[in-house]
Design a protein around this motif. Structure first.
Motif, PDB file in Angstrom:
ATOM      1  N   ASN A 281       5.639  -0.572  -8.580  1.00  0.00           N
ATOM      2  CA  ASN A 281       5.882  -0.651 -10.373  1.00  0.00           C
ATOM      3  C   ASN A 281       6.234   0.016 -11.254  1.00  0.00           C
ATOM      4  OD1 ASN A 281       3.377  -0.545 -11.428  1.00  0.00           O
ATOM      5  ND2 ASN A 281       3.179  -1.795 -11.319  1.00  0.00           N
ATOM      6  N   ASN A 282       6.459  -0.836 -12.729  1.00  0.00           N
ATOM      7  CA  ASN A 282       7.417   0.119 -13.763  1.00  0.00           C
ATOM      8  C   ASN A 282       6.199   1.357 -14.022  1.00  0.00           C
ATOM      9  OD1 ASN A 282       5.707  -1.671 -14.508  1.00  0.00           O
ATOM     10  ND2 ASN A 282       7.544  -1.530 -16.285  1.00  0.00           N
ATOM     11  N   LYS A 283       5.121   1.436 -13.951  1.00  0.00           N
ATOM     12  CA  LYS A 283       4.698   2.187 -14.366  1.00  0.00           C
ATOM     13  C   LYS A 283       3.001   2.719 -13.196  1.00  0.00           C
ATOM     14  CE  LYS A 283       2.530  -1.900 -17.023  1.00  0.00           C
ATOM     15  NZ  LYS A 283       1.142  -2.813 -17.740  1.00  0.00           N
ATOM     16  N   GLU A 284       3.471   2.415 -11.419  1.00  0.00           N
ATOM     17  CA  GLU A 284       2.983   3.348 -10.825  1.00  0.00           C
ATOM     18  C   GLU A 284       3.691   3.554 -10.131  1.00  0.00           C
ATOM     19  OE1 GLU A 284      -0.377   1.374 -10.332  1.00  0.00           O
ATOM     20  OE2 GLU A 284      -1.779   3.215  -9.234  1.00  0.00           O
ATOM     21  N   LEU A 285       3.372   4.498  -8.989  1.00  0.00           N
ATOM     22  CA  LEU A 285       3.639   4.996  -7.613  1.00  0.00           C
ATOM     23  C   LEU A 285       2.980   5.135  -6.471  1.00  0.00           C
ATOM     24  CD1 LEU A 285       6.430   4.613  -5.200  1.00  0.00           C
ATOM     25  CD2 LEU A 285       6.947   7.420  -6.255  1.00  0.00           C
ATOM     26  N   ILE A 286       2.975   4.298  -5.662  1.00  0.00           N
ATOM     27  CA  ILE A 286       1.711   5.072  -4.400  1.00  0.00           C
ATOM     28  C   ILE A 286       2.816   5.336  -3.464  1.00  0.00           C
ATOM     29  CG2 ILE A 286      -0.888   4.020  -3.244  1.00  0.00           C
ATOM     30  CD1 ILE A 286      -0.683   1.860  -5.614  1.00  0.00           C
ATOM     31  N   ILE A 287       1.973   6.867  -3.087  1.00  0.00           N
ATOM     32  CA  ILE A 287       3.063   6.967  -1.542  1.00  0.00           C
ATOM     33  C   ILE A 287       1.658   6.747  -0.896  1.00  0.00           C
ATOM     34  CG2 ILE A 287       3.918   8.337  -0.739  1.00  0.00           C
ATOM     35  CD1 ILE A 287       5.324   9.704  -3.713  1.00  0.00           C
ATOM     36  N   ASN A 288       2.156   6.219   1.353  1.00  0.00           N
ATOM     37  CA  ASN A 288       1.741   6.617   1.310  1.00  0.00           C
ATOM     38  C   ASN A 288       1.227   8.165   1.737  1.00  0.00           C
ATOM     39  OD1 ASN A 288       0.436   6.398   4.637  1.00  0.00           O
ATOM     40  ND2 ASN A 288       0.739   4.981   4.726  1.00  0.00           N
ATOM     41  N   GLU A 289       0.822   8.880   2.098  1.00  0.00           N
ATOM     42  CA  GLU A 289      -0.064  10.110   2.147  1.00  0.00           C
ATOM     43  C   GLU A 289       0.875  10.728   3.826  1.00  0.00           C
ATOM     44  OE1 GLU A 289      -2.556   8.061   1.752  1.00  0.00           O
ATOM     45  OE2 GLU A 289      -3.588   8.247   3.686  1.00  0.00           O
ATOM     46  N   THR A 290       1.286   9.506   4.360  1.00  0.00           N
ATOM     47  CA  THR A 290       1.520   9.837   5.537  1.00  0.00           C
ATOM     48  C   THR A 290       3.269  10.197   5.897  1.00  0.00           C
ATOM     49  OG1 THR A 290       1.282   7.794   6.855  1.00  0.00           O
ATOM     50  CG2 THR A 290       0.054   8.991   7.460  1.00  0.00           C
ATOM     51  N   VAL A 291       3.348   9.651   4.231  1.00  0.00           N
ATOM     52  CA  VAL A 291       5.120   9.250   4.482  1.00  0.00           C
ATOM     53  C   VAL A 291       5.316  10.863   4.420  1.00  0.00           C
ATOM     54  CG1 VAL A 291       6.883   8.897   3.685  1.00  0.00           C
ATOM     55  CG2 VAL A 291       5.181   7.382   3.655  1.00  0.00           C
ATOM     56  N   PRO A 292       6.586  11.438   5.092  1.00  0.00           N
ATOM     57  CA  PRO A 292       7.083  12.411   5.175  1.00  0.00           C
ATOM     58  C   PRO A 292       8.332  12.608   3.966  1.00  0.00           C
ATOM     59  CG  PRO A 292       7.487  12.349   7.081  1.00  0.00           C
ATOM     60  CD  PRO A 292       7.263  10.929   6.090  1.00  0.00           C
ATOM     61  N   ASN A 293       8.120  13.968   2.926  1.00  0.00           N
ATOM     62  CA  ASN A 293       8.921  13.950   1.216  1.00  0.00           C
ATOM     63  C   ASN A 293      10.481  13.655   2.221  1.00  0.00           C
ATOM     64  OD1 ASN A 293       9.153  16.722   2.811  1.00  0.00           O
ATOM     65  ND2 ASN A 293       8.269  17.761   1.406  1.00  0.00           N
ATOM     66  N   ARG A 294      10.361  13.599   3.073  1.00  0.00           N
ATOM     67  CA  ARG A 294      12.204  13.112   3.025  1.00  0.00           C
ATOM     68  C   ARG A 294      12.414  11.967   2.846  1.00  0.00           C
ATOM     69  NH1 ARG A 294      13.450  12.597   7.859  1.00  0.00           N
ATOM     70  NH2 ARG A 294      11.272  12.086   8.874  1.00  0.00           N
ATOM     71  N   PHE A 295      12.092  11.276   2.323  1.00  0.00           N
ATOM     72  CA  PHE A 295      12.348   9.580   2.042  1.00  0.00           C
ATOM     73  C   PHE A 295      11.197   9.579   0.821  1.00  0.00           C
ATOM     74  CE2 PHE A 295      12.107   7.453   5.760  1.00  0.00           C
ATOM     75  CZ  PHE A 295      11.373   7.946   7.414  1.00  0.00           C
ATOM     76  N   SER A 296      12.152   9.024  -0.086  1.00  0.00           N
ATOM     77  CA  SER A 296      11.983   8.958  -1.498  1.00  0.00           C
ATOM     78  C   SER A 296      12.971   7.483  -2.085  1.00  0.00           C
ATOM     79  CB  SER A 296      12.623   9.881  -2.442  1.00  0.00           C
ATOM     80  OG  SER A 296      14.409   9.974  -1.459  1.00  0.00           O
ATOM     81  N   PRO A 297      11.468   6.862  -2.782  1.00  0.00           N
ATOM     82  CA  PRO A 297      12.039   5.697  -3.596  1.00  0.00           C
ATOM     83  C   PRO A 297      12.679   5.873  -4.833  1.00  0.00           C
ATOM     84  CG  PRO A 297       9.803   6.066  -3.400  1.00  0.00           C
ATOM     85  CD  PRO A 297      10.601   7.000  -2.741  1.00  0.00           C
ATOM     86  N   LYS A 298      13.617   4.868  -4.793  1.00  0.00           N
ATOM     87  CA  LYS A 298      14.596   5.185  -6.938  1.00  0.00           C
ATOM     88  C   LYS A 298      14.898   3.876  -6.877  1.00  0.00           C
ATOM     89  CE  LYS A 298      16.228  10.114  -5.374  1.00  0.00           C
ATOM     90  NZ  LYS A 298      15.318  10.065  -5.597  1.00  0.00           N
ATOM     91  N   SER A 299      13.872   3.375  -8.036  1.00  0.00           N
ATOM     92  CA  SER A 299      14.080   2.331  -8.713  1.00  0.00           C
ATOM     93  C   SER A 299      15.349   2.607  -9.859  1.00  0.00           C
ATOM     94  CB  SER A 299      13.003   1.546  -8.875  1.00  0.00           C
ATOM     95  OG  SER A 299      12.684   0.730 -10.046  1.00  0.00           O
TER      96      SER A 299
END
Lengths: 112, 110
Positions: A50-68
């Motif tokens: 959300n606009n305050k917090e990004l929670i990343i699952n630790e198993t997700v490779p850094n090749r994946f990135s969310p952009k909002s």
């Protein structure tokens, strides 16, 4: 009107390519998510945002990135695609965390 | 992390029969959600349970959360082919994300 919409519905691409999946919600929610559902139908959270917090699952490779770009959109960028990235990716949204999540129809990604 | 176990993994019933799907957690559940997924589609929200002992019904589907908030059941009365699909339970974890069970694939034979 579809509440949570994802595009494309199907994506077939070669290994090593970079691709994006778009997600838009018209529910006025402030929190969005990306999930990955593998061939065994296990559904796993990738990102919560959300606009305050990004929670990343630790198993997700850094090749994946969310952009909002704004509250109504959360796109998923994937760099250097690998065969193991083949799955169905679902976007969801909710009003705050710990609330009902509404899902898009999914994007079926096939990496060849 | 919150682990959810669903049982059975798959279920085949004759139309008109009742059935129950279970979801068990090793930890106390903050919130328990039931979703249904049809092939090629997203998840459709069914019900949310938050309080111990809570029970909710919608049409022929009833969901319950036990008093200890560690187990939930989804009961379908007089099943119909339209009930077929994959039923998933989801639970909030302490860091705000949602964890899902592996799902129960329901087939209803006409």
């Amino acid at each position: 009107d579809t509440a949570v919409s994802q595009t494309p519905k199907y994506l077939v691409t070669q290994m090593g390519n970079d691709k994006s999946i778009k997600c838009e919600q018209n529910l006025g929610h402030d929190t969005m998510y990306w999930y990955k559902q593998d061939s065994k139908k296990f559904l796993k959270i990738m990102f919560s945002y959300n606009n305050k917090e990004l929670i990343i699952n630790e198993t997700v490779p850094n090749r994946f990135s969310p952009k909002s770009p704004d509250k109504a959109h959360l796109n998923l960028h994937i760099n250097s695609l690998e065969l193991g990235d083949s799955a169905v990716y679902f976007c969801a949204s909710s009003q705050g965390f710990r609330n009902i999540q509404y899902f898009g129809a999914g994007t079926r990604l096939s990496v060849l | 992390s919150q682990e959810l176990e669903q049982s059975p993994q798959s279920l085949i019933v004759q139309e008109g029969k009742n059935l129950t799907i279970n979801c068990t957690s090793s930890k106390t559940l903050y919130g328990l959600y039931w979703y249904k997924q049809k092939y090629g589609e997203g998840l459709i929200f069914l019900m949310m349970l938050q309080k111990g002992g809570e029970e909710k019904s919608h049409e022929k589907i009833t969901a319950k959360l036990d008093e200890k908030k560690q187990q939930s059941s989804l009961h379908i009365t007089a099943s119909q082919p339209s009930h077929a699909g994959i039923y998933l339970c989801g639970a909030e974890s302490s860091n705000n994300d949602m964890r899902f069970g592996a799902g129960t694939r329901l087939t209803v034979k006409p």
